[in-house]
Design a protein around this motif. Structure first.
Motif, PDB file in Angstrom:
ATOM      1  N   ILE A 288       0.853  -1.189   0.000  1.00 46.36           N
ATOM      2  CA  ILE A 288       0.000   0.000   0.000  1.00 46.36           C
ATOM      3  C   ILE A 288       0.888   1.238   0.000  1.00 46.36           C
ATOM      4  O   ILE A 288       1.882   1.306   0.714  1.00 46.36           O
ATOM      5  CB  ILE A 288      -0.914   0.008   1.239  1.00 46.36           C
ATOM      6  N   SER A 289       0.525   2.206  -0.803  1.00 46.67           N
ATOM      7  CA  SER A 289       1.240   3.475  -0.802  1.00 46.67           C
ATOM      8  C   SER A 289       0.234   4.588  -1.037  1.00 46.67           C
ATOM      9  O   SER A 289      -0.971   4.351  -1.088  1.00 46.67           O
ATOM     10  CB  SER A 289       2.334   3.489  -1.870  1.00 46.67           C
ATOM     11  N   GLY A 290       0.722   5.791  -1.166  1.00 44.79           N
ATOM     12  CA  GLY A 290      -0.161   6.921  -1.406  1.00 44.79           C
ATOM     13  C   GLY A 290       0.488   8.213  -0.964  1.00 44.79           C
ATOM     14  O   GLY A 290       1.705   8.323  -0.845  1.00 44.79           O
ATOM     15  N   GLY A 291      -0.332   9.177  -0.729  1.00 44.07           N
ATOM     16  CA  GLY A 291       0.124  10.516  -0.374  1.00 44.07           C
ATOM     17  C   GLY A 291      -0.824  11.533  -0.968  1.00 44.07           C
ATOM     18  O   GLY A 291      -1.951  11.209  -1.376  1.00 44.07           O
ATOM     19  N   GLY A 292      -0.370  12.766  -1.043  1.00 41.91           N
ATOM     20  CA  GLY A 292      -1.207  13.789  -1.640  1.00 41.91           C
ATOM     21  C   GLY A 292      -1.442  13.525  -3.115  1.00 41.91           C
ATOM     22  O   GLY A 292      -0.618  12.907  -3.797  1.00 41.91           O
TER      23      GLY A 292
END
Length: 573
Positions: free
Chosen positions: A51-55
């Protein structure tokens, strides 16, 4: 700032739904701004979730990397804003099974806090969770420790390695170890040419002056380490690579993967030029590029600029980078080409002077007359480049000035040995322009000159009327090739009146020099008249009435070079 959005408060949600519309292997998770793989195996059968992500604002990251063999879920915050703890926790719950989840976090405070807290909450629920933090921005190496640096475009390579490892069925601790090892062997540095504009804003968050670029720019518009004068692509690549290679301690003989990443508003043309420079410079350092990707993999909205990432690789790393993935934005491949040039087929003789006199007809006197004439035309084209560009921008694609600059350079390069006869000189010039000018101007001028060359082929000492016939024939050749005629608002509206006026003046027994002045005046008048013509041929015809009021660039060019030849027209029979 004009944007293709509805309400600024809905851009992330609507973006994710738009992605899902054309990616059947992903879905939006309930009311959260999370993309998850679908369908997922039964919970007990799931491999490690990555899982990853951010703005948001970094598209195609992060949602574009969701898919088997890469991310299990992407958690997307508002533009340039960390997602919430609850959104991250929802992604973990939706995608993780007994084998747990690896969170790949770019090293920003908001991301570390929210992903870190979500990990603790998930562990409290019995879900095993590990975190791999990416801090690949080497631009800050002089002022901060690695643990304090930003995570930027190289993160995508960590996504790929971890996702492939999870797809192999490796346990969580091994997947996490591979991701952390990749992050530790990774370096990235970027350059911004200007700022980027958030949805709903009426101007860029920052602006660079015309004589500034920013080295070490972050992906949220954060300041870099230095503002410097603009540099060539080669110099930029050298600067970025020098910092990365030094930071990673790369030595001759080592192997790397290369990523040249666009920041959102950089054309592929420019990224390819940077890629070329990177290959040359890495080769000069004795480093072997095993895999390479060029494109926009992690952007900063509409920022012009790029970043370069290097990853130290082994055979095991390469196998993970090469593994198949369902993620729609992963560019795949990565193969490098060891042989980017091949020799042209020299078995085909090149003859740019059909029907021209043989070498025995070479007359040095013609070289002495024609070379300065060609030089004068070249100089006139260069002096008027800006005028040609401005006219073409109003009715075409704006490349006419650049095309005429290449024509001028080609004229200057024609050797004196090719100018020993009128027919040979025109044929040589036609061949030079054919090779130098792309678009429509090259074929038109090459055809016109070759037709004129044939008219003069058997005339070692052509007179004024012979030259007049050649000028008329050149216009006919252009009309036959392009299908245009006088009145269609093209170069023929200057060339044909000039040819007619030249012949008419000669018929009236005017000296050649005076007749040529009539021809030049007719061409200038014809070019001016095109401003009131409805275009019926060429690119300007797409504009219709919108082109009226502006002179045709091609006609203006004709008038320009005809006038430049005036001092070289001498009275002959």
């Amino acid at each position: 700032m004009k944007k293709l959005v509805n309400a600024t408060s809905q851009v992330v949600r609507e973006m994710l739904e738009g992605i899902a519309c054309t990616a059947p292997h992903v879905a939006v998770l309930g009311d959260e701004n999370v993309l998850v793989r679908q369908p997922l195996p039964a919970r007990e059968a799931r491999a490690v979730a990555v899982i990853s992500g951010g703005g948001s604002g970094h598209e195609p990251a992060h949602g574009g990397y969701v898919g088997e063999g890469m991310l299990s879920a992407a958690v997307c915050g508002e533009v340039f804003t960390s997602p919430s703890t609850d959104a991250v926790l929802a992604a973990i719950r939706a995608s993780a099974g007994p084998n747990g989840a690896l969170l790949i976090v770019k090293n920003y405070t908001g991301d570390r806090l929210n992903f870190g807290l979500a990990a603790e909450l998930a562990r409290a629920e019995g879900i095993p969770v590990e975190i791999a933090t990416v801090a690949d921005d080497v631009s800050l190496r002089a002022t901060t420790s690695r643990a304090q640096r930003r995570g930027i475009a190289g993160t995508v390579l960590v996504h790929k390695i971890a996702g492939a490892a999870a797809a192999r069925g490796l346990p969580l601790n091994e997947v996490a170890a591979l991701a952390r090892a990749a992050a530790g062997n990774l370096g990235t540095m970027g350059v911004a040419l200007d700022g980027c504009t958030l949805p709903g804003a009426d101007h860029a968050g920052f602006q660079l002056a015309a004589d500034e670029i920013e080295l070490g720019m972050g992906i949220h518009g954060e300041k870099g380490v230095e503002r410097v004068a603009p540099m060539s692509a080669d110099a930029i690549a050298q600067t970025l690579l020098a910092n990365i290679v030094d930071e990673l301690g790369l030595q001759r003989g080592e192997r790397v993967a290369l990523l040249v990443n666009g920041l959102g508003a950089t054309p592929e043309m420019e990224l390819a030029i940077v890629t070329r420079a990177a290959f040359e410079q890495l080769g000069a350092r004795g480093l072997t590029v095993e895999r390479a990707w060029t494109g926009t993999l992690l952007s900063a909205l509409n920022m012009p600029g790029c970043s370069i990432s290097l990853l130290r690789v082994s055979d095991d790393t390469l196998a993970l980078l090469d593994a198949a993935t369902q993620a729609r934005a992963w560019p795949g491949g990565g193969a490098v080409n060891p042989r980017i040039r091949i020799e042209a087929d020299t078995a085909i003789a090149r003859d740019d002077a059909p029907a021209a006199p043989d070498a025995r007809a070479h007359d040095p006197a013609w070289s002495a007359r024609l070379q300065p004439a060609f030089a004068a035309v070249a100089q006139a084209l260069l002096e008027h480049e800006a005028v040609f560009t401005e006219l073409d921008e109003k009715a075409g694609d704006g490349d006419l000035g650049a095309s005429m600059r290449r024509a001028a350079e080609a004229m200057r390069a024609v050797p004196a040995s090719a100018l020993g006869s009128p027919a040979g000189a025109l044929a040589a010039l036609g061949g030079a322009l054919r090779r130098a000018i792309a678009g429509s101007s090259g074929p038109f001028y090459a055809t016109a000159l070759l037709r004129a060359s044939r008219v003069l082929a058997d005339l070692p000492q052509p007179g004024a009327r012979d030259w007049a016939h050649a000028l008329r024939a050149s216009g006919q050749a252009i009309g036959e090739l392009g299908g245009a005629k006088p009145g269609d608002r093209t170069m023929l509206d200057a060339l044909v009146p000039a040819a007619e006026a030249f012949e008419k003046a000669l018929d009236a027994s005017k000296p050649a020099a005076q007749a040529w002045q009539d021809a030049v005046h007719a061409a200038q008048t014809g070019a001016q008249d095109t401003a009131q013509m409805m275009p019926r041929a060429g690119r300007a015809s797409y504009l219709g009435e919108r082109a009226v009021g502006t002179r045709d660039g091609g006609a203006v060019v004709v008038a320009c070079w005809l006038e430049a030849l005036t001092p070289f027209i001498v009275d002959t029979k």
